[in-house]
Design an enzyme around this catalytic site. Structure first.
Site, PDB file in Angstrom:
ATOM      1  N   CYS A   1     -34.806  57.119 -21.127  1.00 48.11           N
ATOM      2  CA  CYS A   1     -36.035  57.097 -20.335  1.00 48.11           C
ATOM      3  C   CYS A   1     -36.998  56.014 -20.802  1.00 48.11           C
ATOM      4  O   CYS A   1     -37.960  55.686 -20.118  1.00 48.11           O
ATOM      5  CB  CYS A   1     -36.722  58.460 -20.412  1.00 48.11           C
ATOM      6  SG  CYS A   1     -35.663  59.795 -19.855  1.00 48.11           S
TER       7      CYS A   1
ATOM      8  N   ASN B   1     -32.940  64.339 -28.591  1.00 51.21           N
ATOM      9  CA  ASN B   1     -32.091  63.473 -27.777  1.00 51.21           C
ATOM     10  C   ASN B   1     -31.755  62.148 -28.452  1.00 51.21           C
ATOM     11  O   ASN B   1     -30.779  61.497 -28.091  1.00 51.21           O
ATOM     12  CB  ASN B   1     -32.770  63.197 -26.428  1.00 51.21           C
ATOM     13  CG  ASN B   1     -34.185  62.679 -26.584  1.00 51.21           C
ATOM     14  OD1 ASN B   1     -35.023  63.332 -27.206  1.00 51.21           O
ATOM     15  ND2 ASN B   1     -34.479  61.533 -26.009  1.00 51.21           N
TER      16      ASN B   1
ATOM     17  N   GLY C   1     -34.477  68.280 -15.791  1.00 57.00           N
ATOM     18  CA  GLY C   1     -35.119  68.661 -17.049  1.00 57.00           C
ATOM     19  C   GLY C   1     -36.601  68.356 -17.093  1.00 57.00           C
ATOM     20  O   GLY C   1     -37.397  69.156 -17.603  1.00 57.00           O
ATOM     21  N   SER C   2     -36.996  67.218 -16.557  1.00 60.05           N
ATOM     22  CA  SER C   2     -38.416  66.834 -16.598  1.00 60.05           C
ATOM     23  C   SER C   2     -39.267  67.792 -15.781  1.00 60.05           C
ATOM     24  O   SER C   2     -40.377  68.163 -16.189  1.00 60.05           O
ATOM     25  CB  SER C   2     -38.606  65.400 -16.095  1.00 60.05           C
ATOM     26  OG  SER C   2     -38.046  64.478 -17.007  1.00 60.05           O
TER      27      SER C   2
ATOM     28  N   HIS D   1     -26.931  67.151 -15.353  1.00 64.20           N
ATOM     29  CA  HIS D   1     -26.214  65.891 -15.597  1.00 64.20           C
ATOM     30  C   HIS D   1     -25.941  65.623 -17.075  1.00 64.20           C
ATOM     31  O   HIS D   1     -25.263  64.662 -17.418  1.00 64.20           O
ATOM     32  CB  HIS D   1     -26.969  64.707 -14.972  1.00 64.20           C
ATOM     33  CG  HIS D   1     -28.182  64.266 -15.726  1.00 64.20           C
ATOM     34  ND1 HIS D   1     -28.216  63.091 -16.456  1.00 64.20           N
ATOM     35  CD2 HIS D   1     -29.410  64.819 -15.854  1.00 64.20           C
ATOM     36  CE1 HIS D   1     -29.415  62.951 -16.991  1.00 64.20           C
ATOM     37  NE2 HIS D   1     -30.148  63.982 -16.641  1.00 64.20           N
TER      38      HIS D   1
END
Length: 394
Positions: free
Chosen positions: A326, A152, A72-73, A202
Site C-alpha cells: 500500500c 504485514n 480489510g481496509s 485476497h
C-alpha cells in the site's frame, strides 16, 4: 522467456482454481439480487448463508457475527469508527501500536481530528508489543484497543490472547487486524477474547474486493455504510455474491490444511533467512520461530537502497517488495522498520520476500542465487560502501 518468481504473497495471492470455479455461476446463471423473492435470488441468499458459516467456522465465531465487507481496509475503518462513535459517551481513548497497517493508522488520524485521544504503543526490536506497556496505557476513558494479529512487513505475531484477556478484564473492546494471519496461523476468537476481527479474501487465495468483519454479539458499534437493509441492516449495498462465494470457499481451503501449509512454508522461510543472513552487513527484521508468520522474510542490506534491489530483482523475474504494497510508491522508509529501531539509512535498504502456496524449493534456490549478486552489484556502485571499505582499510 523470462522466468517469473513470485515472492510477494503478503501483498496479494492468486485466486485458486477451485475458488474461481465455485464463483463462476454467480456471475452469469445465479445473478439475482438477494433482496428479491424469485428462485434465482433465493439461491443467492442460500450461498451467502453458506459462506457466512464457512468464515465463522474458520475463526470459531457464530454465523450471525460475520459481516461481509469490501476488504480489510473497510473492516478496519468500520471497527475503529464504529466503536469510537457508538461509545463516545463512555470515553474517547483508543490504544493501538506504531506498526499497524495504514488502514488503522490513517483511521486513527481521522478520529484524532474528531475529538478522540489516540495512544500509539511502542514495540521492541522484534516488533512485539509489551503487555505491561498496554496495561499502563489504559485509562478510565479507554474504549478500544486495536492491535494487529501479525505484521504485514516483518511477520511478527503479537501476543493476541494475552491482549484479549487484559481487555476482557478491563471491559474494553479489542479489535485485531488479522488480514495477514488468516490462513497462516490458527485463530479462535472465543479463546483469544477477540471482540472484532478484520480479514480480506485476497490474502488467502480468494478474490479481491471482498472481506469480512467479525463483530462479537453484544458489541455496541455504529454502521459505516448507510442505505438498505443488507447484512442484517449493518452494512448497506447489494451483496457481492460471487465474491462472497469466493471468500467462503477460499477460507475453507486455507484453514483445512493450515498446519501442513505452515510447516512447508516455515522450512522454505528458514532456508531463505539462513542463507541471506550470510551476506555481510545484513539484519533480519522481525521475530523468530513460531512468533513469525510462516511465509515472511524481511531483511535489510546496509549501504544500498531497497528500491534499487527491487528493480534489479524485477529484471531477473523476481517479484518482491520493500515493505507494504500500500505504500510501495512512497520514498519514505517503512514506519514499521523505524518503529523497531532501525536508522533511516538501514531501513531504506530493506527487502521483503513472502512465500505461499505456489512457491517451490527451486524458486527459493533461484532467489538465493540472485539476491547476493544484486547486493554485490549495488554495493559496488555505492559511495557509502566505498567509504566504508576505505575506512576499514585504514
Amino acid at each position: 522467456m523470462k522466468r517469473t518468481t513470485y515472492m510477494d504473497y503478503a501483498a496479494t495471492t492468486f485466486t485458486k482454481p477451485e475458488v474461481l470455479q465455485e464463483m463462476l455461476p454467480y456471475f452469469t446463471e445465479y445473478f439475482g439480487n438477494p433482496s428479491s423473492i424469485y428462485f434465482i435470488s433465493r439461491e443467492t441468499k442460500k450461498v451467502i448463508d453458506k459462506a457466512r458459516e464457512q468464515v465463522a467456522k474458520a475463526i470459531n465465531a457464530d454465523r450471525e457475527e460475520i459481516y461481509f465487507t469490501g476488504g480489510g481496509s473497510e473492516g478496519d475503518n468500520w471497527a475503529l469508527k464504529g466503536i469510537a462513535f457508538a461509545n463516545k459517551n463512555k470515553g474517547n481513548h483508543i490504544i493501538t501500536t506504531k506498526i499497524e497497517h495504514h488502514a488503522i493508522l490513517h483511521t486513527c488520524d481521522f478520529l484524532a481530528k474528531n475529538g478522540f485521544d489516540i495512544t500509539y504503543l511502542p514495540v521492541d526490536d522484534n516488533g512485539l508489543v509489551s503487555i505491561e506497556d498496554l496495561k499502563n496505557a489504559i485509562t478510565d476513558k479507554t474504549i478500544l484497543v486495536s492491535v494487529m494479529f501479525a505484521n504485514n512487513e516483518i511477520g511478527t505475531i503479537e501476543p493476541i490472547k494475552e491482549i484479549g484477556a487484559l481487555c476482557r478484564e478491563k471491559k474494553i473492546y479489542f479489535h485485531t487486524d488479522a488480514v495477514q494471519a488468516v490462513g497462516n496461523v490458527p485463530i479462535d476468537v472465543k479463546d483469544m477474547n477477540i471482540d472484532l476481527l478484520s480479514l480480506a479474501s485476497h490474502k488467502f487465495y480468494g478474490p479481491k474486493g471482498i472481506g469480512a468483519l467479525y463483530i462479537k454479539k453484544g458489541v455496541k458499534i455504529d454502521n459505516l455504510i448507510h442505505g438498505g437493509g443488507q447484512e442484517r441492516s449493518r452494512r448497506a449495498g447489494t451483496e457481492n455474491i460471487a465474491g462472497i462465494v469466493g471468500i467462503g470457499k477460499a477460507i475453507e481451503l486455507a484453514t483445512s490444511n493450515i498446519e501442513e501449509h505452515a510447516k512447508r512454508l516455515t522450512v522454505l522461510r528458514d532456508k531463505l533467512i539462513s542463507e541471506l543472513s550470510k551476506i555481510p552487513y545484513t539484519r533480519v527484521n522481525g521475530a523468530v520461530g513460531d512468533k513469525r508468520l510462516p511465509g515472511n522474510v524481511n531483511i535489510s542490506f546496509q549501504f544500498i537502497e531497497g528500491e534499487s534491489i527491487l528493480l534489479l530483482l524485477d529484471n531477473a523475474g523476481i517479484c518482491a517488495s520493500s515493505g507494504s504494497a500500500c505504500t510501495s510508491g512512497s520514498l519514505d522508509p517503512s514506519h514499521v522498520l523505524l518503529a523497531i529501531g532501525l536508522p533511516h539509512e538501514i531501513a531504506h535498504g530493506s527487502l521483503r520476500l513472502t512465500i505461499g502456496d505456489g512457491t517451490t524449493e527451486e524458486d527459493v534456490d533461484y532467489v538465493l542465487e540472485t539476491v547476493p549478486k544484486v547486493v554485490e552489484r549495488l554495493r559496488s556502485m555505492s559511495p557509502l560502501w566505498d567509504d566504508f571499505i576505505k575506512k576499514g582499510e585504514k
